[in-house]
Design an enzyme around this catalytic site. Structure first.
Site, PDB file in Angstrom:
ATOM      1  N   LYS A 197       0.853  -1.181   0.000  1.00 59.99           N
ATOM      2  CA  LYS A 197       0.000   0.000   0.000  1.00 59.99           C
ATOM      3  C   LYS A 197       0.891   1.233   0.000  1.00 59.99           C
ATOM      4  O   LYS A 197       1.650   1.462   0.939  1.00 59.99           O
ATOM      5  CB  LYS A 197      -0.891  -0.013   1.232  1.00 59.99           C
ATOM      6  CG  LYS A 197      -1.900   1.109   1.256  1.00 59.99           C
ATOM      7  CD  LYS A 197      -2.857   0.912   2.406  1.00 59.99           C
ATOM      8  CE  LYS A 197      -3.865   2.027   2.497  1.00 59.99           C
ATOM      9  NZ  LYS A 197      -4.729   1.875   3.677  1.00 59.99           N
ATOM     10  N   LYS A 249      -2.137  -1.829  -3.964  1.00 61.24           N
ATOM     11  CA  LYS A 249      -3.012  -0.671  -3.937  1.00 61.24           C
ATOM     12  C   LYS A 249      -2.197   0.616  -3.985  1.00 61.24           C
ATOM     13  O   LYS A 249      -1.243   0.725  -3.229  1.00 61.24           O
ATOM     14  CB  LYS A 249      -3.800  -0.742  -2.639  1.00 61.24           C
ATOM     15  CG  LYS A 249      -4.673   0.417  -2.342  1.00 61.24           C
ATOM     16  CD  LYS A 249      -5.296   0.197  -1.009  1.00 61.24           C
ATOM     17  CE  LYS A 249      -6.082   1.437  -0.711  1.00 61.24           C
ATOM     18  NZ  LYS A 249      -6.714   1.418   0.552  1.00 61.24           N
ATOM     19  N   SER A 275      -9.995   5.330  -5.068  1.00 58.79           N
ATOM     20  CA  SER A 275     -10.911   6.446  -5.292  1.00 58.79           C
ATOM     21  C   SER A 275     -10.413   7.436  -6.346  1.00 58.79           C
ATOM     22  O   SER A 275     -11.192   7.901  -7.180  1.00 58.79           O
ATOM     23  CB  SER A 275     -11.160   7.166  -3.969  1.00 58.79           C
ATOM     24  OG  SER A 275      -9.936   7.616  -3.398  1.00 58.79           O
TER      25      SER A 275
HETATM   26  C1  PBG Z   1      -7.371   2.899   5.168  1.00 53.55           C
HETATM   27  C2  PBG Z   1      -7.762   2.887   3.733  1.00 53.55           C
HETATM   28  C3  PBG Z   1      -7.610   3.907   2.803  1.00 53.55           C
HETATM   29  C4  PBG Z   1      -8.141   3.430   1.598  1.00 53.55           C
HETATM   30  C5  PBG Z   1      -8.620   2.145   1.832  1.00 53.55           C
HETATM   31  N1  PBG Z   1      -8.342   1.807   3.155  1.00 53.55           N
HETATM   32  C6  PBG Z   1      -7.141   5.296   2.961  1.00 53.55           C
HETATM   33  C7  PBG Z   1      -5.750   5.619   3.278  1.00 53.55           C
HETATM   34  O1  PBG Z   1      -4.885   4.742   3.474  1.00 53.55           O
HETATM   35  O2  PBG Z   1      -5.481   6.806   3.374  1.00 53.55           O
HETATM   36  C8  PBG Z   1      -8.190   4.183   0.311  1.00 53.55           C
HETATM   37  C9  PBG Z   1      -9.119   3.645  -0.724  1.00 53.55           C
HETATM   38  C10 PBG Z   1      -9.398   4.563  -1.853  1.00 53.55           C
HETATM   39  O3  PBG Z   1      -8.724   5.591  -2.056  1.00 53.55           O
HETATM   40  O4  PBG Z   1     -10.323   4.246  -2.616  1.00 53.55           O
HETATM   41  N2  PBG Z   1      -8.430   2.487   5.997  1.00 53.55           N
END
Ligand code: PBG
Length: 326
Positions: A197, A249, A275
């Protein structure tokens, strides 16, 4: 043209021929729909930077989950937006916290027909918006956070989630959660580890979706977009710690990473089309600059081709419908 008899175009001549030789197919069952539910809402509320996506009320969540399952999506990933937050994110652990309640609702509604997943992270529940609890100096305390994740995992398993998605990028999170689940008898609950991530600006609209309180960034726990080898190391650790599935991701800007991960492991590999990836396409399409449906299917095909067996996408339900049409 040295070899005019070699003509790749022969295999592209008709739709039937192209279908016959297609190497990659996206199935509705590959798609996982992320859904947001907000405590206290009576009506679903739109998210302006994610046109078409809403914060659900408990009731609208149940209905939309049933609709997505009827479209054929393979699973649902739930995110909760609490009415109040605190330093330690206790709303994620409380059995009556919005995410745990929503897991119970969705499991009751469609639990036998799909796979219900819960995001296992504190960022929606903390007053400071970080994915963990803070030490006295303001840094994110890895091991104190692990204690919270254990409790949150038990609450989600108790609520009936089939799959938990540890997404906070704390060291050791998969192993700690696996042990806690096993000790409590939840040996059948699976872990989809957000193994890779990145500290990505593509998460922007998600922060609106969950009304994130975060000031600053997550660079001390999420990965540097510059690094591939580090990603492979994270995956190896998570598999060793007991991850049943691993995730990369975001998806589209990191297809090289996804391809390497898919080569490396023998567990199912997921990719999260986040997103910002969704918002870019929606914004361009709204301007008439892209053919929305074609682009959606092209992105999903590309993620699948790169090795993403499962795809988390806000288009999951719609894409499932589009896929049945072609
Ligand atoms: C953390 C989480 C995030 C996303 C999914 N799980 C946000 C982050 O790490 O800031 C982002 C998903 C997206 O942008 O669609 N709980």
């Amino acid at each position: 043209m040295g070899f005019p008899e070699v003509r790749p175009r022969r295999l592209r001549r008709t739709p039937a021929m192209r279908r016959l030789v297609a190497e990659t197919h996206v199935q509705p069952s590959n798609l996982i729909l992320p859904m947001f539910v907000k405590e206290g809402l009576t009506e679903p509320r739109p998210i302006s930077s994610l046109p078409g996506v809403v914060q659900h009320s408990r009731e609208s969540l149940r209905k939309a989950a049933a609709e997505a399952v009827a479209e054929g999506v393979g699973g649902i990933m739930l995110f909760g937006v609490p009415a109040t937050r605190d330093e330690t994110g206790s709303g994620g652990i409380d059995p009556e916290g919005i995410l745990n309640v929503a897991v119970r609702d969705v499991v009751a509604e469609v639990g036998d027909a799909t796979v219900v997943m819960a995001d296992l992270c504190l960022d929606e529940f903390t007053s400071h918006g970080h994915c963990g609890v803070l030490a006295a100096d303001g840094s994110v305390d890895n091991d104190a956070t692990l204690r919270q994740y254990e409790l949150m995992a038990l609450a989600q398993a108790e609520a009936g989630a089939h799959v938990l998605g540890p997404s906070g990028m704390m060291d050791g999170q998969v192993g700690v959660v696996r042990r806690a689940l096993d000790k409590a008898g939840f040996t059948d609950v699976s872990l989809l580890a957000y193994a890779v991530k990145y500290a990505s600006a593509f998460f922007g609209p998600f922060r609106e979706a969950v009304e994130s309180a975060l000031v600053g960034d997550r660079k001390s726990y999420q990965q540097d977009p510059a690094n591939l080898r580090e990603a492979l190391r994270e995956v190896a650790l998570d598999v060793e710690e007991g991850a049943d599935m691993v995730m990369v991701k975001p998806a589209l800007p990191y297809l090289d990473v996804l391809a390497r991960v898919a080569e490396m492991v023998d567990v199912p590999v997921a990719a999260y089309q986040v997103s910002g990836e969704y918002a870019m396409v929606e914004a361009a399409a709204a301007n008439g600059w892209l053919d929305r449906e074609k682009v959606i299917l092209e992105t999903l095909t590309s993620i699948r081709r790169a090795g993403g067996q499962l795809i988390l996408t806000y288009w999951a339900a719609e894409a499932a419908r589009l896929l049945r049409r072609i």
